[in-house]
Write a protein that holds these residues in place. Sequence first.
Motif, PDB file in Angstrom:
ATOM      1  N   ARG A 214     -22.811  18.853  27.650  1.00 25.96           N
ATOM      2  CA  ARG A 214     -23.375  20.468  28.311  1.00 25.96           C
ATOM      3  C   ARG A 214     -22.334  21.545  26.811  1.00 25.96           C
ATOM      4  O   ARG A 214     -21.957  20.918  26.486  1.00 25.96           O
ATOM      5  CB  ARG A 214     -22.844  20.661  28.884  1.00 25.96           C
ATOM      6  N   VAL A 215     -23.556  21.599  26.145  1.00 25.05           N
ATOM      7  CA  VAL A 215     -23.125  22.386  24.789  1.00 25.05           C
ATOM      8  C   VAL A 215     -23.641  24.074  24.992  1.00 25.05           C
ATOM      9  O   VAL A 215     -25.013  24.270  25.794  1.00 25.05           O
ATOM     10  CB  VAL A 215     -23.707  21.944  23.612  1.00 25.05           C
ATOM     11  N   GLU A 216     -23.368  25.084  24.972  1.00 22.94           N
ATOM     12  CA  GLU A 216     -23.705  26.181  25.088  1.00 22.94           C
ATOM     13  C   GLU A 216     -23.509  28.003  23.748  1.00 22.94           C
ATOM     14  O   GLU A 216     -22.766  26.887  23.046  1.00 22.94           O
ATOM     15  CB  GLU A 216     -22.290  27.471  26.237  1.00 22.94           C
ATOM     16  N   VAL A 217     -24.454  28.392  23.619  1.00 23.06           N
ATOM     17  CA  VAL A 217     -24.280  29.069  22.781  1.00 23.06           C
ATOM     18  C   VAL A 217     -23.957  30.661  22.719  1.00 23.06           C
ATOM     19  O   VAL A 217     -24.380  30.571  24.150  1.00 23.06           O
ATOM     20  CB  VAL A 217     -25.813  29.134  21.956  1.00 23.06           C
ATOM     21  N   GLN A 234     -14.836  26.700  28.692  1.00 31.60           N
ATOM     22  CA  GLN A 234     -13.470  25.889  30.067  1.00 31.60           C
ATOM     23  C   GLN A 234     -15.217  24.880  30.752  1.00 31.60           C
ATOM     24  O   GLN A 234     -14.623  23.764  30.596  1.00 31.60           O
ATOM     25  CB  GLN A 234     -13.252  27.023  31.112  1.00 31.60           C
ATOM     26  N   ARG A 235     -16.176  25.297  30.993  1.00 29.27           N
ATOM     27  CA  ARG A 235     -17.372  24.761  31.280  1.00 29.27           C
ATOM     28  C   ARG A 235     -18.494  23.604  30.079  1.00 29.27           C
ATOM     29  O   ARG A 235     -18.821  23.046  31.046  1.00 29.27           O
ATOM     30  CB  ARG A 235     -18.016  25.541  32.076  1.00 29.27           C
ATOM     31  N   ALA A 236     -18.190  23.707  29.173  1.00 31.56           N
ATOM     32  CA  ALA A 236     -18.803  22.927  28.125  1.00 31.56           C
ATOM     33  C   ALA A 236     -18.185  22.524  27.246  1.00 31.56           C
ATOM     34  O   ALA A 236     -16.381  22.137  27.511  1.00 31.56           O
ATOM     35  CB  ALA A 236     -19.142  24.131  27.196  1.00 31.56           C
ATOM     36  N   ASP A 237     -19.080  21.060  27.128  1.00 34.85           N
ATOM     37  CA  ASP A 237     -18.025  20.015  25.652  1.00 34.85           C
ATOM     38  C   ASP A 237     -18.300  20.673  24.249  1.00 34.85           C
ATOM     39  O   ASP A 237     -17.419  19.992  23.676  1.00 34.85           O
ATOM     40  CB  ASP A 237     -18.835  18.887  26.215  1.00 34.85           C
ATOM     41  N   GLY A 238     -18.451  21.301  24.184  1.00 36.85           N
ATOM     42  CA  GLY A 238     -18.490  22.482  22.600  1.00 36.85           C
ATOM     43  C   GLY A 238     -19.188  23.580  22.963  1.00 36.85           C
ATOM     44  O   GLY A 238     -20.484  23.970  23.627  1.00 36.85           O
ATOM     45  N   ALA A 259      -7.190  27.139  19.445  1.00 37.84           N
ATOM     46  CA  ALA A 259      -6.424  26.828  20.406  1.00 37.84           C
ATOM     47  C   ALA A 259      -7.862  25.413  21.111  1.00 37.84           C
ATOM     48  O   ALA A 259      -6.965  25.358  21.946  1.00 37.84           O
ATOM     49  CB  ALA A 259      -6.698  27.661  21.528  1.00 37.84           C
ATOM     50  N   THR A 260      -8.692  25.489  20.890  1.00 33.83           N
ATOM     51  CA  THR A 260      -9.697  24.369  21.409  1.00 33.83           C
ATOM     52  C   THR A 260      -9.299  23.480  20.680  1.00 33.83           C
ATOM     53  O   THR A 260      -9.677  23.013  19.474  1.00 33.83           O
ATOM     54  CB  THR A 260     -10.898  24.931  21.679  1.00 33.83           C
ATOM     55  N   ASP A 261      -9.727  22.495  21.762  1.00 34.49           N
ATOM     56  CA  ASP A 261      -9.747  21.178  21.088  1.00 34.49           C
ATOM     57  C   ASP A 261     -11.835  20.487  20.760  1.00 34.49           C
ATOM     58  O   ASP A 261     -11.274  19.385  20.377  1.00 34.49           O
ATOM     59  CB  ASP A 261      -8.891  20.173  21.263  1.00 34.49           C
ATOM     60  N   LYS A 262     -12.136  21.306  21.603  1.00 38.48           N
ATOM     61  CA  LYS A 262     -14.016  20.532  21.591  1.00 38.48           C
ATOM     62  C   LYS A 262     -14.008  22.065  20.576  1.00 38.48           C
ATOM     63  O   LYS A 262     -14.203  22.292  19.768  1.00 38.48           O
ATOM     64  CB  LYS A 262     -14.195  21.520  22.929  1.00 38.48           C
ATOM     65  N   PRO A 263     -15.681  20.754  20.136  1.00 36.74           N
ATOM     66  CA  PRO A 263     -16.332  21.304  18.525  1.00 36.74           C
ATOM     67  C   PRO A 263     -16.641  22.835  18.874  1.00 36.74           C
ATOM     68  O   PRO A 263     -17.250  22.569  19.857  1.00 36.74           O
ATOM     69  CB  PRO A 263     -16.968  20.246  18.433  1.00 36.74           C
ATOM     70  N   VAL A 264     -16.501  23.355  17.947  1.00 37.11           N
ATOM     71  CA  VAL A 264     -17.006  24.787  17.921  1.00 37.11           C
ATOM     72  C   VAL A 264     -18.317  25.007  16.853  1.00 37.11           C
ATOM     73  O   VAL A 264     -17.466  25.254  16.074  1.00 37.11           O
ATOM     74  CB  VAL A 264     -16.183  26.218  17.945  1.00 37.11           C
ATOM     75  N   LEU A 299     -28.653  24.920   9.730  1.00 36.40           N
ATOM     76  CA  LEU A 299     -29.379  25.338  11.103  1.00 36.40           C
ATOM     77  C   LEU A 299     -29.093  26.501  11.427  1.00 36.40           C
ATOM     78  O   LEU A 299     -28.315  26.873  12.096  1.00 36.40           O
ATOM     79  CB  LEU A 299     -28.633  23.855  11.665  1.00 36.40           C
ATOM     80  N   ASN A 300     -30.137  26.763  12.434  1.00 40.39           N
ATOM     81  CA  ASN A 300     -30.237  28.267  13.593  1.00 40.39           C
ATOM     82  C   ASN A 300     -29.119  27.779  14.883  1.00 40.39           C
ATOM     83  O   ASN A 300     -28.922  26.518  15.050  1.00 40.39           O
ATOM     84  CB  ASN A 300     -31.551  28.936  13.693  1.00 40.39           C
ATOM     85  N   ALA A 301     -29.394  28.575  15.367  1.00 39.44           N
ATOM     86  CA  ALA A 301     -27.505  28.063  16.423  1.00 39.44           C
ATOM     87  C   ALA A 301     -28.357  27.360  17.683  1.00 39.44           C
ATOM     88  O   ALA A 301     -28.156  26.075  18.057  1.00 39.44           O
ATOM     89  CB  ALA A 301     -27.204  29.713  17.120  1.00 39.44           C
ATOM     90  N   HIS A 302     -30.063  27.553  18.019  1.00 40.96           N
ATOM     91  CA  HIS A 302     -30.594  26.607  18.503  1.00 40.96           C
ATOM     92  C   HIS A 302     -30.726  25.258  18.426  1.00 40.96           C
ATOM     93  O   HIS A 302     -30.973  24.377  19.031  1.00 40.96           O
ATOM     94  CB  HIS A 302     -31.862  27.077  19.440  1.00 40.96           C
ATOM     95  N   LYS A 303     -30.990  25.573  17.039  1.00 43.35           N
ATOM     96  CA  LYS A 303     -30.987  24.067  16.404  1.00 43.35           C
ATOM     97  C   LYS A 303     -30.009  23.512  16.419  1.00 43.35           C
ATOM     98  O   LYS A 303     -29.979  21.958  16.927  1.00 43.35           O
ATOM     99  CB  LYS A 303     -32.010  23.851  15.439  1.00 43.35           C
ATOM    100  N   ALA A 304     -28.707  23.794  16.180  1.00 40.38           N
ATOM    101  CA  ALA A 304     -27.607  23.453  16.100  1.00 40.38           C
ATOM    102  C   ALA A 304     -27.034  22.748  17.512  1.00 40.38           C
ATOM    103  O   ALA A 304     -26.210  21.488  17.853  1.00 40.38           O
ATOM    104  CB  ALA A 304     -26.327  24.363  15.205  1.00 40.38           C
ATOM    105  N   ARG A 305     -27.677  23.455  18.512  1.00 41.25           N
ATOM    106  CA  ARG A 305     -27.005  23.080  19.826  1.00 41.25           C
ATOM    107  C   ARG A 305     -27.300  21.873  19.959  1.00 41.25           C
ATOM    108  O   ARG A 305     -26.941  20.833  20.875  1.00 41.25           O
ATOM    109  CB  ARG A 305     -27.415  23.760  20.489  1.00 41.25           C
ATOM    110  N   LEU A 306     -29.265  21.642  19.749  1.00 40.80           N
ATOM    111  CA  LEU A 306     -29.253  20.101  20.482  1.00 40.80           C
ATOM    112  C   LEU A 306     -29.069  18.648  19.148  1.00 40.80           C
ATOM    113  O   LEU A 306     -28.261  18.173  20.019  1.00 40.80           O
ATOM    114  CB  LEU A 306     -31.346  20.382  19.995  1.00 40.80           C
ATOM    115  N   LEU A 307     -28.282  19.212  17.772  1.00 42.12           N
ATOM    116  CA  LEU A 307     -27.591  17.903  17.314  1.00 42.12           C
ATOM    117  C   LEU A 307     -26.068  18.056  17.517  1.00 42.12           C
ATOM    118  O   LEU A 307     -25.960  17.176  17.937  1.00 42.12           O
ATOM    119  CB  LEU A 307     -27.055  18.831  15.922  1.00 42.12           C
ATOM    120  N   LEU A 308     -25.237  18.745  18.330  1.00 41.44           N
ATOM    121  CA  LEU A 308     -24.007  18.877  19.022  1.00 41.44           C
ATOM    122  C   LEU A 308     -24.401  18.227  20.046  1.00 41.44           C
ATOM    123  O   LEU A 308     -23.738  17.176  20.646  1.00 41.44           O
ATOM    124  CB  LEU A 308     -23.848  20.307  18.603  1.00 41.44           C
TER     125      LEU A 308
END
Length: 330
Positions: A214-217, A234-238, A259-264, A299-308
Amino acid sequence: MNEQESAATPSGPPQRLALIHTGGTIASRPDPAGQGLTPQHAPPLPGLPGVTVQTHQPFSLPSPHITPQHMNTLRDLLGGLKDVDGAVVTHGTDTLEETAFFLHLTLATDVPVVLTGSMRHAEEVSWDGPGNLRDAAQLALHPQSQGRGPLVVFGGDVFDARTVTKVHTSAVDAFGGYPGPIGRIDQGPDGPAVRYFAGPEPRPLYAPRQLDARVEVLYAYAGWQGEGYAEAEQRADGLVIAALGTGNLPPQLLPLIQATDKPVVIATRTHAGPVLPVYGYPGGGATLQRAGAIPASFLNAHKARLLLLILLSEGRSVPEIRQVFAGGLF
């Protein structure tokens, strides 16, 4: 699957085209109950002499209803095609660029694939669907389309799946994206004239078994103090943040990212250009990168989301994800 055949040209055997319909405006008409436009009928392909057509319709949806799971269904269908020389996908325009990029990242096939659609529906006198569909079919069957990955064609302009984006909500020429088209198809007196302005480029391919990440923008704006960040993290993996300018944020975001260990991943809300971590003030791109954020390159945000999403679904670690984005080869 339906199949129809036009008469073969005397010069050789029929070319073989897969035509895959998924819905969108190109298949839409006004609802009889007066509720607005809805996908109803897959558009016919204008007659192309010497072309044998296989027709598939895995689903019929408006493009805001398309999910990565639908994109994966298309990937499987396209990857399993046999005995075809090219493939065309008709698609709604709102998320067409995301489906094209997902296929660019995951579709392993030598068959040229071209996505298209229309901005106007079939009952408008200026319906652009037939012309776009004809262009897409001719482009998919053209020998110079080999090795380029999925392409997008609208109004005769040919776009790379990595950079194409919808730039207007209603105009017929709704697609663009810096640095512009990579080719052009025009209808001349002797048939279609196809010209590419750039050669094919290598692309890495990914093969997630399932898309379970799950990746959110999040979208940055002046005065943003991180509202919504903690809940999304909290609810996303990245996360992907459509940041300001070359990839900068208000200072309140810096400690949240630290503070996060998730990819941003830091993309830009700007229409074009790369993320460049050059500013050293709190929240500037350089400080975000030192805090662990990952620049999205161009990459724009929605394409970066798909790759992540794909990388996380493959089980990639944060250092591995950072390396992929840093490489800039998408």
